[in-house]
Design a protein around this motif. Structure first.
Motif, PDB file in Angstrom:
ATOM      1  N   LYS A  77     -13.444  -2.114  -2.119  1.00  0.00           N
ATOM      2  CA  LYS A  77     -13.362  -1.885  -3.552  1.00  0.00           C
ATOM      3  C   LYS A  77     -12.927  -0.448  -3.876  1.00  0.00           C
ATOM      4  O   LYS A  77     -12.203  -0.211  -4.848  1.00  0.00           O
ATOM      5  CB  LYS A  77     -14.750  -2.158  -4.160  1.00  0.00           C
ATOM      6  CG  LYS A  77     -14.730  -2.575  -5.596  1.00  0.00           C
ATOM      7  CD  LYS A  77     -16.108  -2.969  -6.073  1.00  0.00           C
ATOM      8  CE  LYS A  77     -16.088  -3.231  -7.575  1.00  0.00           C
ATOM      9  NZ  LYS A  77     -17.365  -3.737  -8.077  1.00  0.00           N
TER      10      LYS A  77
ATOM     11  N   ARG B 133      -9.231   0.483  -1.361  1.00  0.00           N
ATOM     12  CA  ARG B 133      -8.178  -0.545  -1.333  1.00  0.00           C
ATOM     13  C   ARG B 133      -7.692  -0.816   0.085  1.00  0.00           C
ATOM     14  O   ARG B 133      -6.591  -1.327   0.287  1.00  0.00           O
ATOM     15  CB  ARG B 133      -6.972  -0.188  -2.230  1.00  0.00           C
ATOM     16  CG  ARG B 133      -7.308   0.172  -3.665  1.00  0.00           C
ATOM     17  CD  ARG B 133      -8.050  -0.874  -4.432  1.00  0.00           C
ATOM     18  NE  ARG B 133      -7.314  -2.126  -4.646  1.00  0.00           N
ATOM     19  CZ  ARG B 133      -7.847  -3.233  -5.176  1.00  0.00           C
ATOM     20  NH1 ARG B 133      -9.119  -3.243  -5.519  1.00  0.00           N
ATOM     21  NH2 ARG B 133      -7.139  -4.322  -5.342  1.00  0.00           N
TER      22      ARG B 133
ATOM     23  N   GLN C  85       0.826  -1.217   0.000  1.00  0.00           N
ATOM     24  CA  GLN C  85       0.000   0.000   0.000  1.00  0.00           C
ATOM     25  C   GLN C  85       0.856   1.262   0.000  1.00  0.00           C
ATOM     26  O   GLN C  85       0.451   2.299  -0.520  1.00  0.00           O
ATOM     27  CB  GLN C  85      -0.920   0.003   1.227  1.00  0.00           C
ATOM     28  CG  GLN C  85      -2.044  -1.018   1.143  1.00  0.00           C
ATOM     29  CD  GLN C  85      -2.863  -1.090   2.426  1.00  0.00           C
ATOM     30  OE1 GLN C  85      -2.428  -0.656   3.488  1.00  0.00           O
ATOM     31  NE2 GLN C  85      -4.061  -1.642   2.333  1.00  0.00           N
TER      32      GLN C  85
ATOM     33  N   SER D  46      -7.299  -9.875  -0.692  1.00  0.00           N
ATOM     34  CA  SER D  46      -7.142  -8.887  -1.749  1.00  0.00           C
ATOM     35  C   SER D  46      -6.617  -9.531  -3.027  1.00  0.00           C
ATOM     36  O   SER D  46      -7.147  -9.318  -4.116  1.00  0.00           O
ATOM     37  CB  SER D  46      -6.200  -7.789  -1.253  1.00  0.00           C
ATOM     38  OG  SER D  46      -5.811  -6.953  -2.292  1.00  0.00           O
TER      39      SER D  46
ATOM     40  N   VAL E 196     -10.948  -6.717   0.540  1.00  0.00           N
ATOM     41  CA  VAL E 196     -10.399  -5.385   0.340  1.00  0.00           C
ATOM     42  C   VAL E 196     -11.535  -4.471  -0.109  1.00  0.00           C
ATOM     43  O   VAL E 196     -12.375  -4.867  -0.924  1.00  0.00           O
ATOM     44  CB  VAL E 196      -9.228  -5.422  -0.677  1.00  0.00           C
ATOM     45  CG1 VAL E 196      -9.714  -5.844  -2.049  1.00  0.00           C
ATOM     46  CG2 VAL E 196      -8.515  -4.087  -0.748  1.00  0.00           C
TER      47      VAL E 196
END
Lengths: 421, 421
Positions: B141, B144, A99, B98, B139
């Motif tokens: 949408k 994220r 991330q 994810s 996750v």
């Protein structure tokens, strides 16, 4: 207002209480008007515990899955620190390596950072949030698989983020409050350094100081990110690692410190034919087995039978593997013998002053002579002298050198600041 | 060749030894020529341990960070199972929620799956790999960010993946080897069912059976994914949960089982004015506080003062909160009193046969009468009768109903197969 990246090691985060302490420090930094990005290692012994679990389910765990497993450790510590910050009334947001845009090569377990695209971190900073980024981990740019950067990788994460965010400083927190002229457990009057150049820090890290991971210093030097080594137990400003030794005014140039290392073993190949390529065979075999060699010495060839002896050092951990390999080569290579010795230690003197001050080598060898320490191998760089000696003489040698070059202060170092964090 | 999704609960993965056993089962399934996708919960008590850590650093941990923390548990178990599979010579690849394309709403801690796009899982399956997917997590949408699906969410992950991959069956492994006609700890001759329809399973889950999470059964029913409840300790085929009760031939339609529930409390509001909207005030207040109410009874209005009594049940955990709320309303609403009783239990009879077989209610009430059990509240659906009784009478009532409707076998159930996994 500055942008400060702080990295906290596992021992600084080993309990809920320590995590709350770290959170207080982070919030205090933020309250002084700084933007703060924090990189956390896994709590205490988490990584070792996960490795133990892995070895219980598989003798040779696949590297991709090992990375998936180990990266859980930093997620946990990061989330907990974010919660602790939140409970102090500040805003915090945690990010995985992925991330935070830490893109790496595909080599699981020892990936290299190829790019950092911290768009989400920047966005959160702009909102006034404190950002937590999981250290030690990234994501493979091609496959989007989770990767790790190898032991000590959190330092590298911190420096890489600091570089990508154009931070003012990257603070590395552990239980050590700075870089010392020697290990205070060995040399009681060792002094904390206020500042050290990147080159000197690199040499120190290369010869056994475990205060900073070599790779992170290389990265910081390449990107010009000032680092500061600090303790999470004190408010001491620690040691600034910055600048080139070229920038130090000549009259201030001095010797920096003494480092000791007991992690190596010495291997000697006796009676190897002194013809081109024979020595290369030895080192190629070791390189193929991913065994790093350090100091190397080749004797003058024997006039009688045209053979020579080669001595080198390698990590003790790799010693048995190296010997197994060389025993096999001995038969084909017609060598006389291969000897193994792990009762050795390495003592090194580092300092930019070496370049411009003649006589350092003479003083060095005289100090060891006066201490009755025999040298078995010598290697040097522009700003370093290292010698291999008996392990039992290591502490004595370090004290003698520290004294000889006037590195000590008039008071005994109060804090533990040794190798290892 | 079939595509099988297997889900393993935390107790099936609580140690390295259990993980190796699970890996052997997975590899055996693959060797029979099936494609296999595995969803793992976190090992043993990991989730509770992480929650404890969170509460040590923050009294009210922010939900986003709690999700980041808790999802580490499933990463660990998934990676370990992948390693164990690898060590048995099969190819395995683990994916986070994810990475597996589990897209959810943004509600941290209780997110809903909105879409599953398992492109990477499908790709790995096509290469002959066994796929491990971290359960309980997805996750968001939009942002994220990492989300979790709430307790028992791994079952939902498994069913959602099975639906998205068009799997032949979704096997749910725990320490229970199937769905029983009653809790064998209470009714010793309870029988394992070979098959049960979705509707019946939903009713069972709704009235206290903890074998399957209600949400996962709803999802499976909506998508037509057959589920199979199995034990990770045996090779018993378990219980198939599939099909509609409409599909069961009428002559085979029977009563399915008896369920008991001790998790509810009874609240009675006395002397509430019997005018439109007064009862609504009570239930709106409870709904706003996110307290689920179950059975509801409103007495016939008193002719003397035009007031009535309302009785309902809610989870015991929420009891104190509900009472605090109602005490406040009591003053404004001019009610006579609010009573709390948590010494109650609910016993239910479920079965598609109820629809077409008259007299079930009569038999039901007679069985309780003969066992000397008084009923305090009754609620029914098309295929279920539930009554509220004294908690101390719960076991006796379950045995009486089980006997009355001939649900028992001639042998005593050998395995533990109770509520709770």
């Amino acid at each position: 207002m500055a942008l400060i990246v702080q990295k906290y090691g596992g021992s600084s985060l080993e309990s809920a209480e320590r995590i709350r302490n770290v959170a207080e420090r982070i919030v205090a930094t933020k309250k002084k008007g700084n933007d703060v990005v924090v990189v956390c290692s896994a709590m205490g012994d988490t990584t070792d515990e996960l490795l133990d679990l892995a070895s219980e389910v598989s003798p040779v765990p696949p590297a991709r899955e090992l990375d998936m497993l180990l990266t859980a450790g930093e997620r946990i510590s990061n989330a907990l620190v974010a919660m602790a910050i939140d409970s102090l009334g500040a805003k915090a947001q945690s990010f995985t390596g992925s991330q935070a845009g830490v893109l790496t090569t595909e080599r699981h377990g020892d990936a290299r950072i190829v790019d950092v695209t911290p768009g989400r971190v920047r966005e959160a900073l702009d909102k006034g949030h404190i950002c937590l980024v999981a250290g030690f981990q990234g994501v493979n740019k091609e496959t989007r698989d989770v990767t790790t950067l190898g032991r000590g990788g959190s330092d590298t994460t911190a420096v890489a983020l600091a570089a990508a965010l154009n931070a003012d400083v990257c603070e590395i927190y552990s239980d050590v409050d700075g870089v010392y002229t020697a290990d205070p457990r060995i040399v009681p009057n060792a002094q904390k350094l206020d500042k050290i150049s990147f080159e000197e820090m690199l040499e120190l890290a290369a010869v056994g100081s475990k205060i900073l991971v070599l790779r992170s210093v290389e990265y910081a030097r390449a990107c010009g990110v000032p680092m500061r080594v600090r303790s999470s137990y004190s408010n001491d400003p620690g040691t600034l690692v910055a600048g080139s030794m070229e920038d130090i005014p000549v009259e201030e140039v001095v010797l920096t410190g003494v480092a000791t290392d007991k992690s190596e073993a010495k291997i000697t190949v006796l009676g190897i034919p002194d013809t081109p390529g024979k020595a290369a065979n030895v080192f190629r075999a070791l390189a193929d087995a991913e065994i790093n060699i350090d100091m190397v010495l080749q004797n003058v060839s024997s006039l009688e039978d045209g053979t020579t002896d080669i001595t080198f050092t390698c990590p003790r951990n790799d010693g048995p593997r190296a010997m197994e390999l060389l025993r096999k080569l001995q038969r084909d290579g017609n060598w006389k013998n291969v000897l193994y010795d792990d009762q050795i230690g390495k003592v090194s003197l580092i300092g930019a002053g070496m370049k411009s001050h003649p006589g350092v080598t003479a003083d060095f060898t005289e100090a060891l002579r006066d201490a009755n320490v025999n040298m078995e191998l010598i290697s040097t760089s522009e700003i370093r002298i290292s010698v291999l000696i008996r392990e039992e003489h290591l502490d004595k040698a370090a004290r003698a050198l520290h004294e000889k070059f006037g590195l000590g202060g008039d008071k005994v170092a109060k804090v533990y600041a040794g190798t290892g964090r």
